[in-house]
Design an enzyme around this catalytic site. Sequence first.
Site, mmCIF file in Angstrom:
data_model
loop_
_atom_site.group_PDB
_atom_site.id
_atom_site.type_symbol
_atom_site.label_atom_id
_atom_site.label_comp_id
_atom_site.label_asym_id
_atom_site.label_seq_id
_atom_site.Cartn_x
_atom_site.Cartn_y
_atom_site.Cartn_z
ATOM 1 C CB ILE A 1 -32.850 17.071 -144.059
ATOM 2 C CG1 ILE A 1 -31.835 15.844 -143.920
ATOM 3 C CG2 ILE A 1 -34.273 16.402 -144.682
ATOM 4 C CD1 ILE A 1 -32.008 15.910 -142.388
ATOM 5 C CG ASP B 1 -37.395 32.241 -135.255
ATOM 6 O OD1 ASP B 1 -38.192 31.002 -135.225
ATOM 7 O OD2 ASP B 1 -36.398 33.021 -134.401
ATOM 8 C CB VAL B 2 -41.620 27.843 -137.993
ATOM 9 C CG1 VAL B 2 -40.931 27.660 -139.571
ATOM 10 C CG2 VAL B 2 -40.159 27.087 -137.154
ATOM 11 N NE ARG C 1 -33.341 30.289 -136.901
ATOM 12 C CZ ARG C 1 -32.626 29.404 -136.298
ATOM 13 N NH1 ARG C 1 -32.858 29.168 -134.714
ATOM 14 N NH2 ARG C 1 -31.495 28.412 -136.376
ATOM 15 C CE LYS D 1 -37.639 16.558 -134.984
ATOM 16 N NZ LYS D 1 -37.343 17.466 -135.997
ATOM 17 C CG ASN E 1 -36.381 20.402 -143.306
ATOM 18 O OD1 ASN E 1 -35.689 19.038 -142.862
ATOM 19 N ND2 ASN E 1 -35.740 21.020 -143.206
ATOM 20 C CE1 TYR F 1 -34.400 16.904 -133.506
ATOM 21 C CE2 TYR F 1 -33.927 14.612 -133.012
ATOM 22 C CZ TYR F 1 -34.713 15.596 -133.401
ATOM 23 O OH TYR F 1 -33.850 15.409 -134.825
ATOM 24 C CB THR G 1 -27.184 18.040 -142.014
ATOM 25 O OG1 THR G 1 -27.450 17.948 -140.538
ATOM 26 C CG2 THR G 1 -27.617 16.772 -142.462
HETATM 27 P P1 NDP Z 1 -29.239 21.928 -140.854
HETATM 28 O O1 NDP Z 1 -28.992 21.967 -138.703
HETATM 29 O O2 NDP Z 1 -27.903 21.384 -141.472
HETATM 30 O O3 NDP Z 1 -31.262 22.545 -140.760
HETATM 31 C C1 NDP Z 1 -31.713 22.868 -140.436
HETATM 32 C C2 NDP Z 1 -32.214 24.247 -141.488
HETATM 33 O O4 NDP Z 1 -33.696 24.397 -139.835
HETATM 34 C C3 NDP Z 1 -31.334 25.201 -141.490
HETATM 35 O O5 NDP Z 1 -32.540 25.224 -142.894
HETATM 36 C C4 NDP Z 1 -32.207 26.375 -140.261
HETATM 37 O O6 NDP Z 1 -32.466 27.345 -141.049
HETATM 38 C C5 NDP Z 1 -33.936 25.846 -140.220
HETATM 39 N N1 NDP Z 1 -34.259 26.192 -138.913
HETATM 40 C C6 NDP Z 1 -33.622 25.928 -137.735
HETATM 41 N N2 NDP Z 1 -34.436 26.808 -136.319
HETATM 42 C C7 NDP Z 1 -35.608 27.806 -137.407
HETATM 43 C C8 NDP Z 1 -36.372 28.279 -137.402
HETATM 44 N N3 NDP Z 1 -36.866 28.112 -136.113
HETATM 45 N N4 NDP Z 1 -37.419 29.436 -138.333
HETATM 46 C C9 NDP Z 1 -36.444 28.484 -139.435
HETATM 47 N N5 NDP Z 1 -35.944 27.926 -139.790
HETATM 48 C C10 NDP Z 1 -35.079 27.501 -138.757
HETATM 49 O O7 NDP Z 1 -30.128 20.714 -140.125
HETATM 50 P P2 NDP Z 1 -31.015 18.807 -140.886
HETATM 51 O O8 NDP Z 1 -31.158 19.393 -142.017
HETATM 52 O O9 NDP Z 1 -30.045 17.922 -140.573
HETATM 53 O O10 NDP Z 1 -32.470 19.013 -140.080
HETATM 54 C C11 NDP Z 1 -33.451 19.567 -140.430
HETATM 55 C C12 NDP Z 1 -34.626 18.241 -140.265
HETATM 56 O O11 NDP Z 1 -34.456 16.907 -140.389
HETATM 57 C C13 NDP Z 1 -34.909 18.370 -138.636
HETATM 58 O O12 NDP Z 1 -36.044 18.997 -138.276
HETATM 59 C C14 NDP Z 1 -33.935 17.824 -137.791
HETATM 60 O O13 NDP Z 1 -34.564 17.950 -136.909
HETATM 61 C C15 NDP Z 1 -34.072 16.630 -138.975
HETATM 62 N N6 NDP Z 1 -33.282 15.226 -138.497
HETATM 63 C C16 NDP Z 1 -32.323 15.086 -138.850
HETATM 64 C C17 NDP Z 1 -31.368 14.091 -138.464
HETATM 65 C C18 NDP Z 1 -30.104 14.069 -138.517
HETATM 66 O O14 NDP Z 1 -29.166 13.664 -138.718
HETATM 67 N N7 NDP Z 1 -29.446 15.157 -139.597
HETATM 68 C C19 NDP Z 1 -31.876 13.030 -137.623
HETATM 69 C C20 NDP Z 1 -33.061 13.311 -138.087
HETATM 70 C C21 NDP Z 1 -34.314 14.210 -138.144
HETATM 71 P P3 NDP Z 1 -31.481 28.464 -140.531
HETATM 72 O O15 NDP Z 1 -31.016 28.579 -138.694
HETATM 73 O O16 NDP Z 1 -31.110 29.957 -140.997
HETATM 74 O O17 NDP Z 1 -33.526 28.953 -139.857
#
Ligand code: NDP
Length: 271
Positions: free
Chosen positions: A29, A75-76, A49, A171, A102, A167, A202
Amino acid sequence: MTSNNPELPPGDGPLAGRHAVVTGGSRGIGAAIAAELAGLGADLTLMGRNSEALGRQRDTLTANYGTKVFDYQVDVGDADQVANGFQWAANTLGPVDILINNAGISPSAPFHRVDEALWANVMETNLSGAYRCTQAVLPAMLEAGWGRVINIASTAGKIGYRYVTAYCAAKHGLIGLTRSLALEVAQKGVTVNAVCPGFTDTAIVSDSVDEIVAKTGRSEAEALAEITKYNPQGRLVEPTEVAQAVAWLCLPTSGAVTGQSIMVDGGEAMP
Ligand code: NDP
């Protein structure tokens, strides 16, 4: 920390000259949101990250859009990394106008197996991360008298689901943060909103499908059906559909929309 071409002139579009930070901008996303904002002319800093994944996404955006794109490993869940990352971003592209919180993770476990470490990790990433990143950008937005903060929450911010207590709690908390902060800054030109996707196509969902297959022996199609059954449209949401809702909230013409939680879920949750 890397960049494409910092010498590029400002692009065209309603967000030209705006600096947007997308956390978790490397894939899923977040990557779709980054592309959508770049298409509207915004300059971008991607955070996450994994710097290799960020770099790939930066290069893709660079090839497709004429805006400046930078990335920075953050890392957030780590306060120092967030402070350093946002300082670097502001020094590089100027004050942040648009923040997309996000970054998120969604480990699942029955409640009796949710230990301190899992709970803390989810809260640090999905809730405290958004708090930290927003703290880092809000003073400049208030000074400028313009800003957009968009928190990617979830239908899980509105309703409960089994096996994801941490989670859902995070949220729900993110929506609370959104509402309170929106009120605090309502007269300062800054809007704060949440976008709540349903199950979206995703890695988060494909990992869940793999887990269902491994744990139950069902086929991949059956496992996917277990997830899409929640969506009245009987499908997964596309990342671009979430991204377009986010982009709309970022537009200058969306200034009256604040404190809201916009559902992008095929009608799953009507809270
Ligand atoms: P992905 O797992 O595809 O992407 C997650 C992203 O977050 C990656 O870029 C990852 O990069 C980054 N991330 C994870 N942990 C950290 C951290 N500690 N610090 C910095 N970056 C971080 O997930 P989605 O795209 O599906 O999810 C994106 C958002 O949408 C999330 O908040 C999720 O909860 C929300 N969402 C998703 C849904 C779904 O069905 N897919 C439904 C509802 C909400 P890296 O690992 O390299 O750090």
